[in-house]
Each structure stands twice: as structure tokens, then as C-alpha cells.
Design a protein around this motif. Structure first.
Motif, PDB file in Angstrom:
ATOM      1  N   GLU A  79       0.684  -1.341   0.093  1.00  0.00           N
ATOM      2  CA  GLU A  79      -0.224   0.308  -0.057  1.00  0.00           C
ATOM      3  C   GLU A  79       0.840   1.006  -0.093  1.00  0.00           C
ATOM      4  O   GLU A  79       0.194   2.133   0.532  1.00  0.00           O
ATOM      5  N   LYS A 111      -0.280   4.630  -1.577  1.00  0.00           N
ATOM      6  CA  LYS A 111      -1.588   5.301  -0.596  1.00  0.00           C
ATOM      7  C   LYS A 111      -0.621   5.822   0.251  1.00  0.00           C
ATOM      8  O   LYS A 111      -1.326   6.725   0.942  1.00  0.00           O
ATOM      9  N   THR A 113       4.767   1.079  -9.925  1.00  0.00           N
ATOM     10  CA  THR A 113       3.290   0.960  -9.579  1.00  0.00           C
ATOM     11  C   THR A 113       2.322  -0.063  -8.668  1.00  0.00           C
ATOM     12  O   THR A 113       3.741  -0.756  -8.656  1.00  0.00           O
ATOM     13  N   GLU A 114       1.743  -0.522  -8.176  1.00  0.00           N
ATOM     14  CA  GLU A 114       0.970  -1.204  -7.748  1.00  0.00           C
ATOM     15  C   GLU A 114       1.384  -2.393  -7.940  1.00  0.00           C
ATOM     16  O   GLU A 114       1.426  -3.511  -7.110  1.00  0.00           O
TER      17      GLU A 114
END
Length: 312
Positions: free
Chosen positions: A48, A51, A228-229
Motif C-alpha cells: 500500500e 497510498k 506501480t501497484e
């Protein structure tokens, strides 16, 4: 229970690990030696991170530790795995002759000094590299992409306060942005020659640390930055710990002549040329610095000044 052929396959790794001038020891106590530190001593970007900026312990490494060399040469030591006399290169060729296909990573830290010292960490992968992995993207990317992604986490595990203060705790840098890197690639290896002397800040820190070399325990982790995720959480390629190194224990090596090096390059299949062939196909395009995703500001960026980014 491991099969006999599996045991034999791993014997060469244990042999290479034990053959260097600097002995392989336990991570808890390795004076004038090297070890593989636990991955959890390093913090990496968590799932995460984009975020929350949250980091997690590094965990298991993607690559197996293969060896460590503390060496010096008549000139700056580079393209080690293109040297036919290099012990790891010879071991790699022996394995290929037996039908095995390991892939070796070498990180060559070129120490700015009159004696041309190099600290070289070797790692190995025994499994095929997945085509959709970040590792494969790194291996087949151009130097601009590699320079934007290869990350170093450095930590003075033990040492004088003055050195710990200069380096900082868990110092992080994108190596190719802070230092000059040269990538030497082959069908079965990649070597990164890292010129520490190319940065005034890194040069000053290493000169300071070199004066306390016999009192230092240093942890270094190498990884490809996740931006990136789908590339998170980050995973460490491999890490090395060296402790209380003595400059006198560095092994003098003989460098190949320029002509023999050129002959070796010509005879070795190279991933670089494979990449070039892809670029000239219709529809292919070159990855340049403008197409690289922008660096995501995170805890390792916010907590460090631009001066700290250059730290090793």
C-alpha cells in the motif's frame, strides 16, 4: 529429501561461496569476513506504499547469495565477469557445460583509491526468469530504465558514530541517479560496475569510512524499485554483509588484455544485442528517460534531502 543431482547442482554454489579471499562466516559474527544478513533488517515499499507510504521488512531474497570478492587491480576493476580468469566466471562456464543454466548477478562497488579496490557481491538465480516479472523488464531494459530503478539500501550495522552519522540509518539511493553505472550483460549474467568516485558526496563518505574500515560492519541490499501497484511490494534481489575488512586482505587480480576482452565479448551471446534486434523490428520502440514513469515521492524521498540521496 533432495535428489542426488539437486545436491550436486548446489555443491558448486557452496564451493564458490567459500573460495574468496574473504571467508564466509555467520552474520552474527563475521570479522574480516562476509555473510548474508536477514532480509528483515531492511525496510522496503509495502503493497500500500503509493497510498500510505508504508514500508515492510524485506523478507526473503529473490536470489541466492553466491560470493563476495574483496579485490584490487593495476587499474580500476571492471567487467569482472568478462574476465576468463575470474573464479565466478569459470564456475558459471563449468555449470553450463553440465547442462545447467544459472543466471548470475554481480554488483561491483569500485572504491575510489590509488589501489583500485573493488567490493564485489555475487548472487545467482537457478530458476527461469518469468517473462512478465520486473526482473525481466530490468534485464531487457535500456540503461536509462536500469538507472531509474536499481536501488541500494545501505546500513552501518556496527561502527563509529561519525561514520553512522555520515551515512545515516537505512540510507537509500537510486544508484544510477547518484553514481555512474556501467552494465555488462551476457546470456547468463549481468554485472553492474558502480563508480563510487563519480559522486563527490559518496566519494567523501567512502574516504571517511575507509579510515575506519577494520571497525565497520556494513549491510548492503540491492533491489529494483517498485513504482506501480503491480510492482509492489518491493522484493530484495540480494544483500551482503561485510565486517572488519582489512585493506591488506584484498586479493590482487590480473586484468585481461583489451584484445582478449574483445574476443571474449565477441564469442559470448549478449542480452544487449538481443534487445537491439527487438528495437529494429517494426513497431518496436526504445525506452528512454521520457517514457519512464515519474518517481513516486515517498517516505524514502520525503525523509531524505537531495544530499542524502547521494549517500551510500
Amino acid at each position: 529429501m533432495a535428489k542426488p543431482e539437486q545436491n550436486q547442482e548446489h555443491e558448486w554454489i557452496e564451493r564458490v561461496k567459500s573460495e574468496g579471499a574473504v571467508p564466509l562466516l555467520e552474520p552474527e559474527y563475521c570479522p574480516n569476513g562476509w555473510a548474508s544478513p536477514p532480509g528483515d533488517v531492511f525496510l522496503v515499499r509495502g503493497p500500500e506504499y503509493l497510498k500510505t507510504k508504508g514500508k515492510i521488512p524485506g523478507g526473503d531474497y529473490l536470489l541466492k547469495p553466491l560470493g563476495f570478492d574483496w579485490i584490487k587491480g593495476p587499474t580500476k576493476v571492471s567487467e569482472i565477469l568478462n574476465n576468463p580468469k575470474n573464479r565466478v566466471r569459470r564456475a558459471l562456464e563449468d555449470e553450463y557445460s553440465r547442462g545447467h543454466k544459472p543466471f548470475i548477478w554481480a554488483f561491483n562497488l569500485q572504491v575510489p583509491s590509488k589501489e583500485n579496490y573493488s567490493a564485489v557481491a555475487y548472487f545467482v538465480s537457478l530458476e527461469p526468469i518469468p517473462e512478465d516479472s520486473l526482473i525481466n523488464k530490468f534485464l531487457n531494459g535500456d540503461d536509462a530504465f536500469r538507472n531509474s530503478r536499481l536501488k541500494l539500501i545501505a546500513n552501518i550495522f556496527k561502527g563509529p558514530w561519525i561514520v553512522r552519522k555520515a551515512v545515516g540509518e537505512q540510507a537509500i539511493c537510486i544508484i544510477g541517479r547518484a553514481l555512474t553505472c556501467k552494465y555488462c550483460t551476457g546470456e547468463n549474467f549481468i554485472e553492474v560496475d558502480i563508480d563510487i568516485g563519480s559522486s563527490m558526496v559518496a566519494n567523501a563518505i567512502v574516504h571517511l569510512a575507509f579510515g575506519y574500515l577494520t571497525t565497520l560492519t556494513v549491510d548492503l541490499a540491492f533491489l529494483i524499485e517498485g513504482q506501480t501497484e503491480s510492482e509492489l511490494p518491493e522484493q530484495i534481489l540480494g544483500a551482503i554483509r561485510f565486517s572488519n575488512l582489512n585493506a591488506a586482505s584484498a586479493r590482487q587480480i590480473e586484468l585481461p588484455s583489451e584484445r582478449s576482452t574483445e574476443n571474449l565479448r565477441a564469442s559470448t551471446p549478449n542480452r544487449f544485442w538481443k534487445s537491439i534486434s527487438q528495437l529494429i523490428k517494426p513497431g518496436a520502440h526504445e525506452i528512454d528517460s521520457n517514457s519512464i514513469p515519474p518517481r513516486v515521492n515517498g517516505a524514502d524521498d520525503l525523509d531524505k534531502s537531495s544530499k542524502d540521496v547521494n549517500k551510500l
